[in-house]
Design a protein around this motif. Structure first.
Motif, PDB file in Angstrom:
ATOM      1  N   LEU A 221       0.822  -1.206   0.000  1.00 13.77           N
ATOM      2  CA  LEU A 221       0.000   0.000   0.000  1.00 13.77           C
ATOM      3  C   LEU A 221       0.856   1.256   0.000  1.00 13.77           C
ATOM      4  CD1 LEU A 221      -2.751  -1.038   2.589  1.00 13.77           C
ATOM      5  CD2 LEU A 221      -3.148  -0.540   0.167  1.00 13.77           C
ATOM      6  N   ALA A 222       1.921   1.241   0.811  1.00 10.95           N
ATOM      7  CA  ALA A 222       2.812   2.407   0.878  1.00 10.95           C
ATOM      8  C   ALA A 222       3.547   2.611  -0.440  1.00 10.95           C
ATOM      9  CB  ALA A 222       3.802   2.226   2.029  1.00 10.95           C
ATOM     10  N   ASP A 223       3.977   1.526  -1.062  1.00 10.28           N
ATOM     11  CA  ASP A 223       4.677   1.638  -2.350  1.00 10.28           C
ATOM     12  C   ASP A 223       3.734   2.193  -3.420  1.00 10.28           C
ATOM     13  OD1 ASP A 223       7.088   0.697  -1.385  1.00 10.28           O
ATOM     14  OD2 ASP A 223       6.707  -1.393  -1.962  1.00 10.28           O
ATOM     15  N   THR A 224       2.500   1.715  -3.417  1.00 10.23           N
ATOM     16  CA  THR A 224       1.522   2.213  -4.384  1.00 10.23           C
ATOM     17  C   THR A 224       1.262   3.703  -4.185  1.00 10.23           C
ATOM     18  OG1 THR A 224       0.437   0.049  -4.512  1.00 10.23           O
ATOM     19  CG2 THR A 224      -0.847   1.953  -5.228  1.00 10.23           C
ATOM     20  N   ARG A 225       1.172   4.132  -2.922  1.00 14.63           N
ATOM     21  CA  ARG A 225       0.949   5.542  -2.656  1.00 14.63           C
ATOM     22  C   ARG A 225       2.178   6.377  -3.053  1.00 14.63           C
ATOM     23  NH1 ARG A 225      -2.673   8.353   0.118  1.00 14.63           N
ATOM     24  NH2 ARG A 225      -3.955   6.856  -1.031  1.00 14.63           N
ATOM     25  N   ALA A 226       3.372   5.847  -2.820  1.00 13.26           N
ATOM     26  CA  ALA A 226       4.582   6.571  -3.205  1.00 13.26           C
ATOM     27  C   ALA A 226       4.611   6.816  -4.716  1.00 13.26           C
ATOM     28  CB  ALA A 226       5.823   5.791  -2.767  1.00 13.26           C
TER      29      ALA A 226
END
Length: 457
Positions: A221-226
């Motif tokens: 999720l964090a990678d997608t948001r980044a």
């Protein structure tokens, strides 16, 4: 308040027990492992061959530990032992300069108008909870803790990442977190027996696997948001705010591993506490129909299209939710450690001693509260309660380490309670009185079962 049975309360431990018996009781349920005297004592000392622990209920001592000298009473590493696999180095576990750096980045996400900005997402989650509960209520009594857990998770994913719980990734995190709860006792054995850093911790394979899966999903999720931030397509939600905020001193942002730690604690602390509080609030409404009707009327008057400003109308609902949090504080105990020699009530407290602050006992203390075990939302307008709220109501902790998301938790709980009571009438299942136990939070030993009737609103 009309005469009725007191809200359920765990039985107290009968008399003295051996250390080994206490460890077993503590791992099973830390509330019933405690003696009844803690509901009236200002302080109690617990001795083991490995450490000493002091539970403090005297408001002046609570104030000292949380507000006046918090640096001298950092969070205890003994408690963090059982949470490291999931929470890593999150703000919930750190101390000193590292904790201060983390709060400098996290706090701005919850300041200013963020409650107003998050309101549409929380309102949408409330409407979704009403719809889901209606589908579940067709076949008889409903286990309400499962429903509130789902609703609380939905709020988190909508406000953090702008995705509903029906999203595949969000659903996976939720299901794995349930597995983690079942596999991890509230206190790891290393909390009792301090182990050197090189010594392996006694976690089950199931616990480690669940923690790894949850952290992997959050990392995705964090990678997608980044990537969305880099492309300029990220929504203006809490994740975006936290990931783009720089430490005003160092100029650095959270790395992806650090973001995983922080999202894990949001899910652990925010989800668990909200789900616990809402389930007990609905049970209390089922057993107190006079208050349930008042809350239902406020919720119906609010309407599904109400704006943030109209929440001020939910006066009774707010009192009911606050009283629920007094009787069933989701996090029943907090543990600090004395960094230096202290003297508490004439007793010498050695460095390294554990200092326990117990909202569970403090909120029901017989020398502080009127009718401490009774459900009485009107108490919050009395002088006694106003005094106790300042001196003996530490639901979200207090001082510098007060919960960052306290305002979000109150908004979520009050709004969901009003909407659910407006849509359904809740009644208890007489033969299934819930028994409070403390695992990660205060839950019912065998769930909370309620009967529902659609109000047709």
């Amino acid at each position: 308040m009309s005469a009725r049975a007191q809200p359920p309360k765990p039985p107290a431990r009968p008399g003295r027990v051996s250390l080994w018996r206490y460890v077993k009781l503590f791992r099973r349920d830390l509330l019933s492992a405690q003696p009844a005297k803690l509901y009236r004592a200002w302080m109690a000392e617990f001795k083991t061959p490995f450490f000493r622990s002091y539970l403090v209920n005297q408001p002046e001592l609570v104030d000292l530990v949380l507000k006046r000298r918090p640096r001298d009473f950092p969070k205890s590493n003994r408690v963090s032992e059982g949470l490291r696999p999931l929470l890593g180095n999150s703000v919930f576990l750190t101390n000193g300069a590292e904790w201060e750096r983390q709060r400098r980045i996290i706090d701005p996400a919850f300041e200013g108008g963020r409650l107003r900005e998050a309101f549409p997402a929380i309102s949408a989650a409330a409407e979704a909870a009403v719809a889901r509960l209606g589908a579940e209520a067709q076949g008889g009594p409903v286990e309400i803790e499962a429903q509130t857990s789902f609703a609380a998770a939905d709020v988190i994913f909508r406000t953090l990442f702008s995705i509903p719980i029906e999203d595949r990734m969000a659903r996976q995190v939720f299901e794995e977190f349930k597995t983690y709860q079942r596999s991890q006792p509230v206190v790891n054995l290393a909390a009792f027996f301090r182990l050197p850093k090189w010594c392996p911790r006694p976690f089950s394979h199931r616990t480690r696997r669940s923690a790894d899966v949850i952290r992997g999903l959050i990392r995705d999720l964090a990678d997608t948001r980044a990537k969305a931030l880099a492309n300029g397509t990220a929504p203006n939600d809490l994740a975006t705010k936290i990931m783009t905020t720089k430490d005003p001193i160092t100029g650095q942002r959270f790395s992806t591993p650090e973001m995983v730690d922080q999202v894990a604690i949001f899910f652990f602390a925010w989800h668990e506490t909200s789900a616990s509080a809402l389930s007990w609030a609905l049970y209390l409404m089922a057993t107190h129909p006079d208050y349930q009707e008042k809350v239902a009327r406020e919720g119906a008057a609010l309407g599904p299209q109400a704006g943030f400003e109209e929440l001020r109308r939910l006066r009774v609902t707010r009192d009911v939710f606050r009283e629920t949090l007094r009787l069933y504080p989701p996090v029943p105990m907090m543990v600090r450690e004395a960094a230096q020699a202290e003297v508490f009530r004439g007793r010498d407290v050695a460095p390294g001693s554990q200092v326990v602050l117990s909202p569970w006992h403090l909120h029901r203390h017989t020398r502080l509260w009127d009718n401490p075990d009774g459900f009485d939302p009107e108490r919050w307008h009395s002088e006694n309660a106003k005094h106790c709220q300042r001196a003996a109501f530490i639901l979200f902790s207090a001082g510098p380490r007060v919960c960052t998301g306290a305002g979000f938790a109150m908004l979520e709980g009050v709004l969901l309670l009003a909407r659910l009571c407006a849509a359904y009438e809740f009644k208890p299942v007489e033969e299934q009185v819930p028994q409070p136990v403390a695992h990660l939070t205060v839950r019912s030993k065998k769930g909370i079962w309620l009967k529902l009737r659609d109000r047709g609103v």
